[in-house]
Design an enzyme around this catalytic site. Structure first.
Site, PDB file in Angstrom:
ATOM      1  N   LYS A   1       0.861  -1.179   0.000  1.00  0.00           N
ATOM      2  CA  LYS A   1       0.000   0.000   0.000  1.00  0.00           C
ATOM      3  C   LYS A   1       0.896   1.226   0.000  1.00  0.00           C
ATOM      4  O   LYS A   1       2.032   1.202   0.485  1.00  0.00           O
ATOM      5  CB  LYS A   1      -0.932   0.009   1.183  1.00  0.00           C
ATOM      6  CG  LYS A   1      -0.320   0.181   2.537  1.00  0.00           C
ATOM      7  CD  LYS A   1      -0.110   1.547   3.121  1.00  0.00           C
ATOM      8  CE  LYS A   1      -1.023   2.635   2.704  1.00  0.00           C
ATOM      9  NZ  LYS A   1      -0.623   3.909   3.438  1.00  0.00           N
TER      10      LYS A   1
ATOM     11  N   THR B   1       5.145   6.233   4.096  1.00  0.00           N
ATOM     12  CA  THR B   1       3.795   5.677   4.266  1.00  0.00           C
ATOM     13  C   THR B   1       3.540   4.595   3.266  1.00  0.00           C
ATOM     14  O   THR B   1       2.628   4.636   2.449  1.00  0.00           O
ATOM     15  CB  THR B   1       2.654   6.681   4.184  1.00  0.00           C
ATOM     16  OG1 THR B   1       2.900   7.707   5.120  1.00  0.00           O
ATOM     17  CG2 THR B   1       1.328   6.041   4.595  1.00  0.00           C
TER      18      THR B   1
ATOM     19  N   ASN C   1      -4.379  16.691  -0.652  1.00  0.00           N
ATOM     20  CA  ASN C   1      -3.553  16.953   0.519  1.00  0.00           C
ATOM     21  C   ASN C   1      -3.872  18.253   1.240  1.00  0.00           C
ATOM     22  O   ASN C   1      -3.397  18.479   2.352  1.00  0.00           O
ATOM     23  CB  ASN C   1      -2.081  16.898   0.130  1.00  0.00           C
ATOM     24  CG  ASN C   1      -1.667  15.462  -0.046  1.00  0.00           C
ATOM     25  OD1 ASN C   1      -1.732  14.695   0.892  1.00  0.00           O
ATOM     26  ND2 ASN C   1      -1.302  15.103  -1.269  1.00  0.00           N
TER      27      ASN C   1
END
EC number: 2.3.1.35
Lengths: 408, 408
Positions: B184, B195, B403
């Site tokens: 992911k 991340t 974002n």
């Protein structure tokens, strides 16, 4: 905001030609559609000169020529600048063109050609329209202080939306000294100088080698602490001239008022740096990140630059989102070692992280604060007494729009 | 595209549980609104395990717990993952929560708790809803290969728009070995893991310490060569399990087919890395930068990463603008030393720069090429035989939108 020391005074207006003995000029020679695109800065007498240049492996022709010039006697008497075309990646012809700009300016002014600095900014990879520039050099007239300063500061701009100017005076013994600066830069701005040109004039009498140290010191703490998008260009340069016409006792590192001079120079560079960050492509806000408690000042600056350069921090500020996690995270990947469990973060005056963990704060208050035009983020560490600041801007739709279509 | 070697075969589909002896599962436990948010990966027998972790100074609790586990015996038998909450910046309670996830998973499966790896991804700075997770762990059922693989690969996603899966088989002597992976990652993606979670399963029998070398080798050339926005997160981790159930002769660095195994592992990681880059937040295109002729492979990778990470290159690709200057400029500020006057640049098959200067090319042809979904940029230097690639995506309005409002 840096407090102005009582012995240093800010001068308002547009004043690159304000220090004694300087003249400036700017005109439209036809590189751009309509805007001014050719500028000249001139000192009545040869001035001690210092330069700081891009660290990019690819250096544009005018930078090579200017560095060579300054090497010869450490002096410049004039600077010729064009905007609209960067004369970068232009091979041998590019070098010839830069030298021709230099030579024709020297001939016009009746000074040795190695006293002429050359700077260019704009599109890269296209040859200069040298005939237009030659004609322009002939037409340049050294104007009075105000008109000359305005025109010069306009002539160096590319995607900038405003011209960027500042000046300070200070007394060295009984003599008034002035330091003035103008700069351009909007996109491609990052630590280590990026499509940024800065010109600083002073009438100070200053030891030549110490002038270079002073400029490097100031640039490291100001121009090199701004970032718009992390891209470093081929054409960046900050040039400073000091012509001694204030007739002060020579300044040098051991002079009792050296620190005062350095403070004033840092103020000039900081003002210009912040103006550039604020005018970042598509920017709607200036962001200042202040780091304290790092092991060294340099560590603090590195963390500050990393936070202010994080696209996620930049978009959060654009969205008025108090996303402290992104601030903490960016500090964490700055490469600087620190204990995250002792970290504190403030957005404006609101404490949002203490000891590495979030604390309750008023989301609404911080959101309202983030709607302002100048955003202060403070990161407090417990490693030592190092401090440093960096400046940038938010990342907006307009940045994408400007840069998705710049060349076309 | 990397050619698949004749002795390595790609398996289509979603197959993290395909290697012998693996089971997977995923469900919705209530951290997110509706989507799956808790996943379990299980091997019938304890598997040799290797991990690569974020370099961020701020490490999330689950990473600390997982690293400690693997240190004990070098083995894992299960991995429990939640999405929607990263359990980062959560202090002592965060560590307790991660350990509780680990313990409850171990109890459910009847295995030692240090055989359970823990991973979390999502919002940072909020405590895990541990009761929901506890209930979820009780409800997890190890499903059949296909359903289990699909659910697990879904359960680890955050802003990803698609699940990311790949698998290859190869023969070691007469035994079939399978390596499968799922990952992911979408925003906050940058070299050194950001991340991003990656899980790789294999039934290979492989020397434990060489497994770690193999994973590091592959990650350096793949996951660490992707960038979406330059931000590196607190939670990144790639974990690999090899349970030996293929019963092949033990693989190690001196085994004649070690290289073949390494190739297959790189293919798994490269596929996942490219899928992450392509799914970058707001991305409309995958960009691959290939650098050849650098002094070393590492130099080449650094240049490739710098070019693919340049916001100006990314916006130009978004705008279908053949802006070779930005490519050249980014290579120049990569920090790698090379002679710019011998540099060649290709966009797709079109040569745009030769010997550091632009050459005539069909703007229309290149513009049409840039309208595609997968953009290849090649940078050729003359320093040596080092080569390397990096992957990223374009920078779009959607990136800013996603974002500017992620947290709210």
């Amino acid at each position: 905001m840096q407090a102005v020391k009582p012995s240093i005074h800010k001068i308002t207006g547009i004043n690159i030609a304000t220090p004694k003995g300087y003249y400036a000029s700017g005109l439209h020679c036809g590189i751009k559609h309509k805007k001014l695109d050719l500028g000249l800065l001139y000192s009545l007498v040869p001035a001690d000169a210092a330069g700081v240049y891009t660290t990019n492996r690819v250096q544009a022709a005018p930078l090579k020529v200017t560095q060579e010039n300054i090497k010869q006697e450490g002096k410049l008497q004039a600077i010729i600048v064009n905007s609209g075309n960067a004369n970068a990646c232009t091979g041998k012809k590019g070098l010839q063109d830069a030298k021709q700009m230099q030579l024709e300016t020297a001939q016009k002014l009746g000074i040795p050609s190695h006293f002429v600095g050359v700077a260019s900014t704009g599109v890269i990879g296209e040859h200069l329209p040298i005939e237009k520039i030659s004609a322009g050099i002939k037409d340049l007239v050294l104007d009075d202080e105000i008109k000359g300063s305005i025109d010069f500061s306009q002539s160096i701009l590319t995607t900038d939306t405003v011209s960027k100017n500042t000046a300070y005076t200070l007394k060295i013994k009984d003599k008034d000294i002035t330091i003035a600066g103008t700069a351009k830069g909007s996109g491609m701005i990052h630590p280590n100088m990026a499509t940024m040109l800065g010109f600083i004039t002073s009438d100070a009498n200053i030891n030549q080698s110490d002038l270079h140290s002073a400029l490097s010191y100031a640039v490291d703490r100001t121009f090199n602490c701004i970032t718009v998008d992390g891209d470093t260009s081929t054409n960046d340069m900050v040039l400073m001239l000091a012509n001694g016409m204030a007739e002060n006792e020579e300044l040098n590192k051991n002079h009792p008022e050296w620190e005062l001079f350095l403070d004033a120079l840092v103020m000039v560079c900081e003002d210009l740096g912040k103006l550039i960050a604020k005018d970042g492509e598509g920017a709607s806000k200036l962001i200042e990140v202040n780091v304290e408690g790092a092991l060294t000042d340099k560590d603090a600056r590195v963390i500050a630059k990393t936070v202010v350069g994080s696209p996620l921090v930049k978009t959060a500020v654009f969205g008025c989102d108090a996303n402290w996690g992104r601030i903490l995270c960016a500090a964490g990947y700055s490469g600087v070692s620190f204990d995250p469990d002792q970290m504190r973060i403030l957005i404006g005056d609101s404490e949002v992280v203490v000891d590495g963990e979030p604390v309750p704060f008023s989301e609404e208050e911080v959101r309202n604060y983030l709607k302002g035009q100048e955003i202060h983020i403070t990161v407090l560490l417990s490693e030592g007494i190092g401090s440093g600041r960096a400046w940038g801007c938010d990342l907006t739709y307009d940045y994408v729009q400007i840069n998705a279509s710049y060349r076309t």
